[in-house]
Design an enzyme around this catalytic site. Structure first.
Site, mmCIF file in Angstrom:
data_model
loop_
_atom_site.group_PDB
_atom_site.id
_atom_site.type_symbol
_atom_site.label_atom_id
_atom_site.label_comp_id
_atom_site.label_asym_id
_atom_site.label_seq_id
_atom_site.Cartn_x
_atom_site.Cartn_y
_atom_site.Cartn_z
ATOM 1 C CB CYS A 1 0.321 -2.503 -9.304
ATOM 2 S SG CYS A 1 -1.000 -3.151 -10.327
ATOM 3 C CG HIS B 1 3.518 -5.381 -10.609
ATOM 4 N ND1 HIS B 1 3.170 -5.546 -9.294
ATOM 5 C CD2 HIS B 1 2.370 -5.438 -11.313
ATOM 6 C CE1 HIS B 1 1.860 -5.690 -9.197
ATOM 7 N NE2 HIS B 1 1.349 -5.628 -10.406
ATOM 8 C CD GLU C 1 6.172 -4.950 -7.390
ATOM 9 O OE1 GLU C 1 6.531 -4.013 -8.153
ATOM 10 O OE2 GLU C 1 5.013 -5.077 -6.977
HETATM 11 N N1 GLN Z 1 -6.230 -4.687 -9.691
HETATM 12 C C1 GLN Z 1 -5.535 -4.776 -8.455
HETATM 13 C C2 GLN Z 1 -6.200 -3.949 -7.362
HETATM 14 O O1 GLN Z 1 -7.165 -3.310 -7.586
HETATM 15 C C3 GLN Z 1 -4.111 -4.318 -8.581
HETATM 16 C C4 GLN Z 1 -3.357 -5.364 -9.309
HETATM 17 C C5 GLN Z 1 -1.931 -5.429 -8.985
HETATM 18 O O2 GLN Z 1 -1.396 -4.879 -8.024
HETATM 19 N N2 GLN Z 1 -1.274 -6.184 -9.817
HETATM 20 O O3 GLN Z 1 -5.740 -3.949 -6.271
#
Ligand code: GLN
Length: 266
Positions: A90, A243, A245
């Protein structure tokens, strides 16, 4: 063989990664392999790692904090010069991209390493976060399709474009307003370039909204709809939009640790 795996612990879901790494490592029964998992907050800690995970969280915060120390440059070297195995989930995927769209005003610093452009918060705001079952072909075991993987998407990015290799990226992307690019360090350009002959491998996509609706029984012809790219790998760098995790499913962690072991035996 002792292998030290770091998890970047500046912000975000680093403890969750360490929990799943521990579970995943129990699958490695060979006495020759010994894993050591550490939290990484400094360049010194990073230098002891054979591989690294960058967790989900807030990519802007992670890069701001890392830029205040020399950690950001050390991360760039780790990924793009030393070419050690790195996995970003992410926010981690955003940081590992060479370019990102929908960044905050003033942009944000990236580490880079994946010749892709990501679109941050692709699915919308926090309330549009969702969980869905994913088909991840790379988890298939000896021909048998893997069970669905629980995909947790929280303000997730997707890969919206595969870019020409690093050399071309900078010039190309400067024309895109509202996007930022990861600088590659001049002095180390030669080495970094030589190591980026690997192509970006699209490892999984998420069927588009229409296709998902059709799967749930809606009468829509979604056969033409191309899905969003949610898992990519380019050489030593691996990224997932979601994710793992935040689930109890450590299959991707097992898979990635296998990649790390293979890279170390090369
Ligand atoms: N939108 C977040 C960012 O730009 C990422 C979100 C996440 O890791 N759940 O960092």
């Amino acid at each position: 063989m002792a292998i030290t795996i770091g998890v970047l612990a500046v912000q975000g879901a680093f403890l969750e990664h360490i929990t799943l790494l521990r579970k995943a490592s129990a699958e490695f029964t060979s006495a020759d392999i010994q894993f050591n998992f550490i939290e990484v907050r400094t360049s010194r800690e990073l230098s002891t790692c054979n591989a690294l995970i960058i967790p989900g969280g807030e990519s802007t915060t992670i890069s701001l904090v890392a830029a205040r120390t020399d950690l950001l440059d050390s991360l760039r070297d780790f990924v793009k010069v030393e070419r050690r195995p790195v996995w970003g989930t992410c926010a981690g995927l955003i940081l590992l991209a060479e370019a990102a769209n929908s960044t905050k005003k003033g942009g944000q610093e990236l580490i880079g390493g994946l010749d892709v452009r990501v679109n941050r918060n692709h699915f919308g705001r926090q309330i549009e976060s969702f969980q869905t079952e994913l088909t991840l072909p790379f988890l298939n075991q000896s021909g048998a399709p893997a069970e669905a993987f629980p995909g947790v998407f929280i303000r997730a990015p997707v890969v919206e474009k595969i870019l020409p290799s690093v050399e071309g990226v900078q010039a190309n992307e400067q024309q895109v307003p509202d996007s930022v690019v990861a600088p590659s360090k001049q002095a180390k350009d030669e080495k970094a370039k030589a190591a980026t002959s690997d192509e970006v491998d699209i490892m999984a996509t998420l069927p588009g909204r229409m296709k998902r609706a059709a799967e749930k029984g809606a009468e829509i012809n979604a056969s033409e709809e191309v899905g969003d790219i949610i898992v990519v790998k380019q050489g030593n760098v691996f990224g997932t939009s979601f994710h793992p995790e935040l689930t109890g499913d450590f299959r991707i962690h097992v898979w990635w640790l296998q990649q790390v072991v293979a890279a170390m035996n090369r």
